[in-house]
Motif scaffolding. Structure first.
Motif, PDB file in Angstrom:
ATOM      1  N   ILE A 255      -5.408   3.749  -1.987  1.00 30.00           N
ATOM      2  CA  ILE A 255      -6.172   3.364  -0.812  1.00 30.00           C
ATOM      3  C   ILE A 255      -5.281   2.978   0.333  1.00 30.00           C
ATOM      4  O   ILE A 255      -4.540   1.890   0.270  1.00 30.00           O
ATOM      5  CB  ILE A 255      -7.251   2.366  -0.943  1.00 30.00           C
ATOM      6  CG1 ILE A 255      -8.044   2.784  -2.083  1.00 30.00           C
ATOM      7  CG2 ILE A 255      -8.059   2.239   0.460  1.00 30.00           C
ATOM      8  CD1 ILE A 255      -9.041   4.137  -2.032  1.00 30.00           C
ATOM      9  N   GLY A 256      -4.932   4.022   1.116  1.00 32.77           N
ATOM     10  CA  GLY A 256      -4.132   3.574   2.544  1.00 32.77           C
ATOM     11  C   GLY A 256      -4.436   1.983   3.087  1.00 32.77           C
ATOM     12  O   GLY A 256      -5.638   2.086   3.393  1.00 32.77           O
ATOM     13  N   GLY A 257      -3.432   1.441   3.369  1.00 31.79           N
ATOM     14  CA  GLY A 257      -3.749   0.090   3.952  1.00 31.79           C
ATOM     15  C   GLY A 257      -4.293  -1.241   3.238  1.00 31.79           C
ATOM     16  O   GLY A 257      -4.143  -1.905   3.586  1.00 31.79           O
ATOM     17  N   ALA A 258      -4.601  -0.744   1.994  1.00 38.69           N
ATOM     18  CA  ALA A 258      -5.415  -1.804   1.145  1.00 38.69           C
ATOM     19  C   ALA A 258      -4.101  -2.684   0.425  1.00 38.69           C
ATOM     20  O   ALA A 258      -3.947  -2.622  -0.858  1.00 38.69           O
ATOM     21  CB  ALA A 258      -6.395  -1.291   0.088  1.00 38.69           C
TER      22      ALA A 258
ATOM     23  N   GLY B 143       0.997  -1.209  -0.190  1.00 36.98           N
ATOM     24  CA  GLY B 143       0.103  -0.098  -0.076  1.00 36.98           C
ATOM     25  C   GLY B 143       0.921   1.347  -0.053  1.00 36.98           C
ATOM     26  O   GLY B 143       2.098   1.273   0.262  1.00 36.98           O
ATOM     27  N   PRO B 144       0.206   2.370  -0.187  1.00 35.98           N
ATOM     28  CA  PRO B 144       0.861   3.903  -0.281  1.00 35.98           C
ATOM     29  C   PRO B 144       1.476   4.125   1.275  1.00 35.98           C
ATOM     30  O   PRO B 144       0.729   3.896   2.121  1.00 35.98           O
ATOM     31  CB  PRO B 144      -0.010   4.514  -0.841  1.00 35.98           C
ATOM     32  CG  PRO B 144      -1.464   4.040  -0.390  1.00 35.98           C
ATOM     33  CD  PRO B 144      -1.368   2.793  -0.440  1.00 35.98           C
ATOM     34  N   THR B 145       2.524   4.985   1.161  1.00 36.77           N
ATOM     35  CA  THR B 145       2.766   5.743   2.607  1.00 36.77           C
ATOM     36  C   THR B 145       2.442   7.040   2.262  1.00 36.77           C
ATOM     37  O   THR B 145       2.250   7.445   1.325  1.00 36.77           O
ATOM     38  CB  THR B 145       4.394   5.360   2.757  1.00 36.77           C
ATOM     39  OG1 THR B 145       4.640   5.881   4.101  1.00 36.77           O
ATOM     40  CG2 THR B 145       5.129   6.220   1.760  1.00 36.77           C
TER      41      THR B 145
ATOM     42  N   LYS C 168      -0.333   8.691  -0.407  1.00 36.75           N
ATOM     43  CA  LYS C 168      -1.459   8.755   0.037  1.00 36.75           C
ATOM     44  C   LYS C 168      -1.445  10.082   0.984  1.00 36.75           C
ATOM     45  O   LYS C 168      -0.419  10.420   1.509  1.00 36.75           O
ATOM     46  CB  LYS C 168      -1.920   7.730   1.087  1.00 36.75           C
ATOM     47  CG  LYS C 168      -1.252   7.554   2.254  1.00 36.75           C
ATOM     48  CD  LYS C 168      -1.685   6.401   3.237  1.00 36.75           C
ATOM     49  CE  LYS C 168      -0.759   6.122   4.709  1.00 36.75           C
ATOM     50  NZ  LYS C 168      -0.811   7.091   5.620  1.00 36.75           N
TER      51      LYS C 168
END
Lengths: 289, 205
Positions: free
Chosen positions: B138-141, B90-92, B116
């Motif tokens: 999507i953060g955490g996905a 996921g993105p940071t 993100k």
């Protein structure tokens, strides 16, 4: 007794299997978000990801966080022994890719590669009178940790006095400042009172409570509900894209304060609230919730 | 919700068409870079002419990043006999790269960054000046996004640590949302203004 095996299982479960109560509240909120909205779509993606991670035993989020442990143990056990076995379990879980190596030397910038370092993992040991262990683990990402904040009351810019209304005012500002940066929708752990460090510990401990429970203190229960409803009026929404769901829950705990101080400390837990509690018996049996 | 399919490298004209709120699906090669990598690019490439091993790294990165995309991501990667697989990616939080991003966009001729949380005014101006966009994943996905990473083509500076290395990856149907476009619009800026209005109302009570 074998501490390492149950610890490994606890880490694996926390990393891959989001607690049911957090899933339930997100499903509930997804149903409430407007049709065709970004908010509904983001919550849908999040829930798909949670399913996939559980089925394929993958980390829910790549940021498996700074490892936080709050441990309650029976008299007569050595915390040195526990720490050693916990470190071994963490190294194995990192090897098995349930944890990302996240311990970086501040001076050299070097990553230790196994999550073990000065102050890592972060462990609080508490001896208690019961005959079993309770091991509370939280894997909380750096993004959400970064949006945590500590206020000291009074705060004249917020017209926040040294009372519960003052607490509400600064918490709402804290949520505004966080926007979507901590991976909204989040859960707030709030510590009121104590010294600065203790207030942070207290705020983090609140996050082990179930997302829908209420404080046993009537006034705090009212405040929790009030802050949750007010914060969701900010409209920040999932990922900060806008929507009804900015927070999933608010949990408040208190310590006695020094007459001169009044700290309000917010720890923001991202939607990927990977916190699990393991009950470990002395015969080696354990349950994870 | 309509999905705009884009293949990397991306032409300037396609970037200019994107608007805040557009849903985008990306296919092609991109490179991960976060805090250490951005600082390194700034200090070793932009501030001085890259030499020796740095020049080799620059040439490799330039090949993928010109008209390409940087992904703010520190993945969990499985290694099996020298073969890498992305497990969670996921993105940071992007705002930490705010001091560097505009210079990095300009230097490589980037068409976008994925992350993100959005970025600030300096990057928004950079996106306008150099025709690029900010894409929000999507953060955490992370498990889901990990599935869209089909192949790890290489890794550079693994000595930075697994999260901070440059991972060169081939993605298919990597989905994100345009939250800052090349025309000066930012969903994040709008959200801050809107939520500030709501906060002021709540604090007035």
């Amino acid at each position: 007794m074998d501490f390492k095996t149950p610890m490994f299982e606890l880490i694996k479960d926390a990393s891959t299997n989001l607690p049911r109560d957090v899933i339930d509240i997100m499903e509930e909120m997804r149903a409430k978000e407007e049709a065709d909205s970004n908010a509904k779509s983001v919550l849908g993606t999040i829930l798909d990801n949670v399913d996939l991670a559980k089925v394929e035993q993958l980390p829910i989020c790549q940021d498996t966080g700074m490892i936080f442990l709050d441990i309650y143990y029976p008299s007569g056990f050595s915390t040195l022994m526990m720490r050693k076995e916990i470190n071994e379990a963490i190294k194995e879980a990192t090897q098995a890719n349930f944890l990302r190596p996240n311990a970086v030397d501040v001076v050299t910038g070097k990553n230790t590669g196994d999550n073990i370092g000065n102050g890592s993992p972060s462990i609080y040991f508490n001896e208690w009178e019961k005959d079993y262990f309770e091991i509370r683990l939280m894997l909380k990402g750096g993004g959400s940790e970064n949006v945590g904040i500590q206020y000291k009351l009074p705060d004249s810019t917020l017209k926040a006095g040294r009372d519960l209304d003052g607490v509400k005012r600064c918490v709402l500002e804290g949520v505004f400042k966080a926007q979507g940066l901590g991976c909204a929708p989040g859960i707030l752990g709030i510590g009121i009172g104590g010294d600065r460090g203790g207030s942070y510990y207290l705020s983090k401990k609140q996050l082990f409570r179930k997302v829908k429970d209420a404080s046993p203190d009537k006034e705090l229960a009212v405040l929790e509900k009030d802050i949750l409803e007010s914060a969701n009026k900010l409209g920040i929404g999932p990922m900060g894209f806008g929507g009804l769901t900015t927070l999933l829950g608010v949990k408040i705990g208190t310590y006695h304060r020094h007459p001169a101080t009044f700290f309000v400390t917010i720890t923001y837990l991202c939607w990927a609230g990977r916190r699990k509690i393991m009950t470990l018996r002395q015969d080696g049996g354990y349950d994870i919730d | 919700m309509t999905l705009i399919n884009l293949t990397l490298p991306i032409a300037e004209g396609d970037i200019k068409k994107l608007k805040v709120g557009d849903n985008v699906s990306l296919t092609g090669v991109m490179v991960t870079a976060r805090d250490v990598a951005h600082k390194y690019i700034m200090e070793h490439f932009i501030k001085e002419e890259p030499q020796g091993k740095d020049k080799e790294l620059f040439d490799l990165l330039y090949k993928h990043l010109h008209d390409g995309i940087i992904y703010h991501c520190g993945p969990v990667v499985k290694e099996d006999n020298g073969k890498y697989t992305f497990l969670a990616a996921g993105p940071t939080t992007s705002i930490r790269e705010e001091p560097y991003q505009t210079d990095v966009i300009k230097y490589f001729g980037l068409r976008g960054v994925i992350g993100k949380g959005g970025m600030g005014d300096k990057t928004l101006q950079g996106l306008m000046d150099h025709k690029a966009v900010y894409l929000h994943a999507i953060g955490g996905a992370a498990a889901l996004i990990g599935k869209s990473v089909k192949e790890v083509l290489g890794v550079e500076r693994l000595d930075f640590g697994m999260p901070e290395a440059f991972w060169i990856i081939r993605v298919e149907d990597f989905q994100c949302v345009v939250t800052m476009d090349s025309h000066g619009n930012s969903l994040h800026k709008d959200m801050i203004e809107r939520s500030k209005g709501e906060l002021d109302k709540l604090l007035a009570q």
